[in-house]
Design a protein around this motif. Structure first.
Motif, PDB file in Angstrom:
ATOM      1  N   ASP A  85       0.803  -1.231   0.000  1.00 35.52           N
ATOM      2  CA  ASP A  85       0.000   0.000   0.000  1.00 35.52           C
ATOM      3  C   ASP A  85       0.839   1.287   0.000  1.00 35.52           C
ATOM      4  O   ASP A  85       0.765   2.106   0.938  1.00 35.52           O
ATOM      5  CB  ASP A  85      -0.939   0.015   1.219  1.00 35.52           C
ATOM      6  CG  ASP A  85      -2.170  -0.862   1.024  1.00 35.52           C
ATOM      7  OD1 ASP A  85      -2.350  -1.413  -0.080  1.00 35.52           O
ATOM      8  OD2 ASP A  85      -2.950  -0.983   1.990  1.00 35.52           O
ATOM      9  N   PRO A  86       1.605   1.496  -1.092  1.00 34.10           N
ATOM     10  CA  PRO A  86       2.442   2.696  -1.158  1.00 34.10           C
ATOM     11  C   PRO A  86       1.618   3.959  -1.463  1.00 34.10           C
ATOM     12  O   PRO A  86       1.494   4.376  -2.604  1.00 34.10           O
ATOM     13  CB  PRO A  86       3.418   2.387  -2.304  1.00 34.10           C
ATOM     14  CG  PRO A  86       2.668   1.446  -3.198  1.00 34.10           C
ATOM     15  CD  PRO A  86       1.765   0.651  -2.301  1.00 34.10           C
ATOM     16  N   GLY A  87       1.121   4.564  -0.427  1.00 36.06           N
ATOM     17  CA  GLY A  87       0.321   5.775  -0.574  1.00 36.06           C
ATOM     18  C   GLY A  87       1.135   6.975  -0.998  1.00 36.06           C
ATOM     19  O   GLY A  87       0.590   7.963  -1.489  1.00 36.06           O
ATOM     20  N   GLU A  88       2.442   6.876  -0.810  1.00 38.30           N
ATOM     21  CA  GLU A  88       3.349   7.976  -1.119  1.00 38.30           C
ATOM     22  C   GLU A  88       4.662   7.364  -1.603  1.00 38.30           C
ATOM     23  O   GLU A  88       5.114   6.358  -1.037  1.00 38.30           O
ATOM     24  CB  GLU A  88       3.578   8.789   0.170  1.00 38.30           C
ATOM     25  CG  GLU A  88       4.011  10.197  -0.026  1.00 38.30           C
ATOM     26  CD  GLU A  88       4.214  10.927   1.314  1.00 38.30           C
ATOM     27  OE1 GLU A  88       4.540  12.108   1.262  1.00 38.30           O
ATOM     28  OE2 GLU A  88       4.079  10.315   2.389  1.00 38.30           O
ATOM     29  N   ALA A  89       5.283   7.966  -2.626  1.00 41.80           N
ATOM     30  CA  ALA A  89       6.481   7.357  -3.219  1.00 41.80           C
ATOM     31  C   ALA A  89       7.765   7.686  -2.454  1.00 41.80           C
ATOM     32  O   ALA A  89       8.589   6.806  -2.202  1.00 41.80           O
ATOM     33  CB  ALA A  89       6.622   7.799  -4.678  1.00 41.80           C
ATOM     34  N   GLU A  90       7.914   8.956  -2.092  1.00 47.61           N
ATOM     35  CA  GLU A  90       9.210   9.407  -1.605  1.00 47.61           C
ATOM     36  C   GLU A  90       9.711   8.672  -0.352  1.00 47.61           C
ATOM     37  O   GLU A  90      10.880   8.245  -0.316  1.00 47.61           O
ATOM     38  CB  GLU A  90       9.162  10.918  -1.361  1.00 47.61           C
ATOM     39  CG  GLU A  90      10.531  11.533  -1.255  1.00 47.61           C
ATOM     40  CD  GLU A  90      10.451  13.041  -1.006  1.00 47.61           C
ATOM     41  OE1 GLU A  90       9.778  13.733  -1.779  1.00 47.61           O
ATOM     42  OE2 GLU A  90      11.045  13.491  -0.015  1.00 47.61           O
ATOM     43  N   PRO A  91       8.895   8.495   0.669  1.00 43.48           N
ATOM     44  CA  PRO A  91       9.426   7.796   1.852  1.00 43.48           C
ATOM     45  C   PRO A  91       9.810   6.342   1.552  1.00 43.48           C
ATOM     46  O   PRO A  91      10.749   5.821   2.167  1.00 43.48           O
ATOM     47  CB  PRO A  91       8.280   7.863   2.873  1.00 43.48           C
ATOM     48  CG  PRO A  91       7.080   8.343   2.142  1.00 43.48           C
ATOM     49  CD  PRO A  91       7.541   9.026   0.905  1.00 43.48           C
ATOM     50  N   VAL A  92       9.119   5.719   0.590  1.00 46.09           N
ATOM     51  CA  VAL A  92       9.485   4.351   0.215  1.00 46.09           C
ATOM     52  C   VAL A  92      10.815   4.354  -0.532  1.00 46.09           C
ATOM     53  O   VAL A  92      11.719   3.559  -0.229  1.00 46.09           O
ATOM     54  CB  VAL A  92       8.385   3.700  -0.665  1.00 46.09           C
ATOM     55  CG1 VAL A  92       8.821   2.309  -1.136  1.00 46.09           C
ATOM     56  CG2 VAL A  92       7.073   3.616   0.096  1.00 46.09           C
ATOM     57  N   ALA A  93      10.954   5.270  -1.497  1.00 51.09           N
ATOM     58  CA  ALA A  93      12.209   5.368  -2.263  1.00 51.09           C
ATOM     59  C   ALA A  93      13.385   5.630  -1.321  1.00 51.09           C
ATOM     60  O   ALA A  93      14.457   5.031  -1.466  1.00 51.09           O
ATOM     61  CB  ALA A  93      12.091   6.466  -3.314  1.00 51.09           C
ATOM     62  N   ASP A  94      13.173   6.496  -0.339  1.00 54.28           N
ATOM     63  CA  ASP A  94      14.233   6.787   0.639  1.00 54.28           C
ATOM     64  C   ASP A  94      14.604   5.535   1.435  1.00 54.28           C
ATOM     65  O   ASP A  94      15.778   5.254   1.661  1.00 54.28           O
ATOM     66  CB  ASP A  94      13.783   7.877   1.622  1.00 54.28           C
ATOM     67  CG  ASP A  94      13.701   9.242   0.949  1.00 54.28           C
ATOM     68  OD1 ASP A  94      14.177   9.372  -0.199  1.00 54.28           O
ATOM     69  OD2 ASP A  94      13.130  10.172   1.566  1.00 54.28           O
ATOM     70  N   HIS A  95      13.589   4.797   1.874  1.00 48.73           N
ATOM     71  CA  HIS A  95      13.821   3.570   2.654  1.00 48.73           C
ATOM     72  C   HIS A  95      14.615   2.553   1.821  1.00 48.73           C
ATOM     73  O   HIS A  95      15.551   1.931   2.323  1.00 48.73           O
ATOM     74  CB  HIS A  95      12.476   2.984   3.099  1.00 48.73           C
ATOM     75  CG  HIS A  95      12.585   1.717   3.889  1.00 48.73           C
ATOM     76  ND1 HIS A  95      12.678   1.681   5.267  1.00 48.73           N
ATOM     77  CD2 HIS A  95      12.644   0.408   3.490  1.00 48.73           C
ATOM     78  CE1 HIS A  95      12.762   0.434   5.681  1.00 48.73           C
ATOM     79  NE2 HIS A  95      12.745  -0.364   4.627  1.00 48.73           N
ATOM     80  N   LEU A  96      14.227   2.404   0.544  1.00 47.49           N
ATOM     81  CA  LEU A  96      14.910   1.443  -0.334  1.00 47.49           C
ATOM     82  C   LEU A  96      16.375   1.843  -0.511  1.00 47.49           C
ATOM     83  O   LEU A  96      17.277   0.998  -0.406  1.00 47.49           O
ATOM     84  CB  LEU A  96      14.213   1.395  -1.704  1.00 47.49           C
ATOM     85  CG  LEU A  96      12.757   0.902  -1.728  1.00 47.49           C
ATOM     86  CD1 LEU A  96      12.139   1.139  -3.106  1.00 47.49           C
ATOM     87  CD2 LEU A  96      12.657  -0.569  -1.336  1.00 47.49           C
ATOM     88  N   ALA A  97      16.603   3.128  -0.755  1.00 51.73           N
ATOM     89  CA  ALA A  97      17.968   3.608  -0.983  1.00 51.73           C
ATOM     90  C   ALA A  97      18.819   3.436   0.275  1.00 51.73           C
ATOM     91  O   ALA A  97      19.949   2.956   0.230  1.00 51.73           O
ATOM     92  CB  ALA A  97      17.928   5.067  -1.417  1.00 51.73           C
ATOM     93  N   GLN A  98      18.226   3.794   1.398  1.00 53.81           N
ATOM     94  CA  GLN A  98      18.946   3.767   2.665  1.00 53.81           C
ATOM     95  C   GLN A  98      19.399   2.358   3.037  1.00 53.81           C
ATOM     96  O   GLN A  98      20.457   2.160   3.637  1.00 53.81           O
ATOM     97  CB  GLN A  98      18.014   4.317   3.741  1.00 53.81           C
ATOM     98  CG  GLN A  98      18.687   4.765   5.008  1.00 53.81           C
ATOM     99  CD  GLN A  98      17.646   5.269   6.013  1.00 53.81           C
ATOM    100  OE1 GLN A  98      16.548   5.704   5.627  1.00 53.81           O
ATOM    101  NE2 GLN A  98      17.956   5.182   7.281  1.00 53.81           N
TER     102      GLN A  98
END
Ligand code: ZN
Ligand code: FE
Length: 258
Positions: free
Chosen positions: A30-43
């Motif tokens: 349920d990715p309601g927002e992209a940026e926090p997920v992209a940050d988590h993946l990168a981190q």
């Protein structure tokens, strides 16, 4: 053993990241927002192996398109809401099973209509990805279905094993527990949960997941068969209630009015 990590998003959503220690690939729920997920993946150096969608609301799918552009992966979601979600590769209904090889985990799909008509939940290895059907100490509002439908959906979730950890889509637990206490003031399990959850939130930690065994003791929306909860709903309605769907409906309307 699956690890499920929270990515907080929007005002009070959780996007759940399902991982194993053995793989760099994760499932994003349920990715309601992209940026926090992209940050988590990168981190954490992670790649997306799949997206799992529970229902069509924007706070659960709003980040999907943007994420797919950078992190393409198959999208699983409810067949009945495929048109509204868009881009589903796997259209699911209750009873469907599928395996995510990168997690080494088999998932079962459970139909949980009520919050939305096509809403599904995913169960795997002691983990329930519940979307907006079941929260800790609460449940989703009934937007599209009937109270009876939602109560039957919750009965399906309640039948899962007691040691199931429930990952709902929102951090509403403190408000939910305040309502639980109004319905069932003599219930000391609610007091213990309030203390525990206040401590977690005080440390800035998610109060989720809930444990199904505890939910059965504290969550009024799973307790239509409890004498005290039934009596409270009956007092609220001004007449004796026995039907689970009706008891649930009175509790749901009661909470919505607060
Ligand atoms: Zn929703
Ligand atoms: Fe939501």
């Amino acid at each position: 053993m699956l690890e499920v990590n929270a990515v907080p998003a929007l005002s009070d959503n959780y996007i759940w990241i399902v991982a194993t220690g053995d793989s760099k690939h994760v499932a994003v729920v349920d990715p309601g927002e992209a940026e926090p997920v992209a940050d988590h993946l990168a981190q954490h150096g992670l790649k997306v192996g799949a997206y799992l969608i529970t229902h069509h609301h924007g706070d659960h799918v709003g980040g999907l398109k943007t994420l797919l552009a950078e992190h393409p992966a198959p999208v699983y979601g409810p067949a009945a809401e495929a048109d509204r979600i868009g881009g589903l590769d796997h259209r699911l209904t209750g009873g469907d099973r599928f395996t995510l090889d990168f997690l080494g985990a088999a998932f079962e799909v459970i139909d949980v209509p009520g919050h939305t008509l096509g809403h599904i939940a995913y169960a795997t290895e002691g983990v329930l990805l519940a979307g907006d059907a079941l929260f800790r100490a609460g449940c989703g509002r009934v937007f599209e279905g009937t109270h009876e439908q939602m109560q039957r959906s919750l009965a399906r979730l309640k039948a899962l094993p007691d040691d199931t950890r429930v990952y709902g889509g929102h951090e509403y637990t403190q408000k939910n527990l305040a309502f639980a206490k109004i319905v069932d003031p003599g219930n000391t399990a609610i007091d213990a949960a309030i203390e525990h959850v206040d401590a977690l939130r005080g440390q800035g930690r998610p109060s989720l997941p809930g444990l199904l065994a505890e939910e059965k003791r504290i969550n009024p929306f799973l307790r239509w068969d409890d004498d005290d909860v039934r009596a409270a709903a009956s007092r609220r309605a001004g007449r004796e209630l026995n039907d689970p769907g009706e008891i649930f409906g009175v509790l749901r309307d009661w909470k919505d009015a607060i």
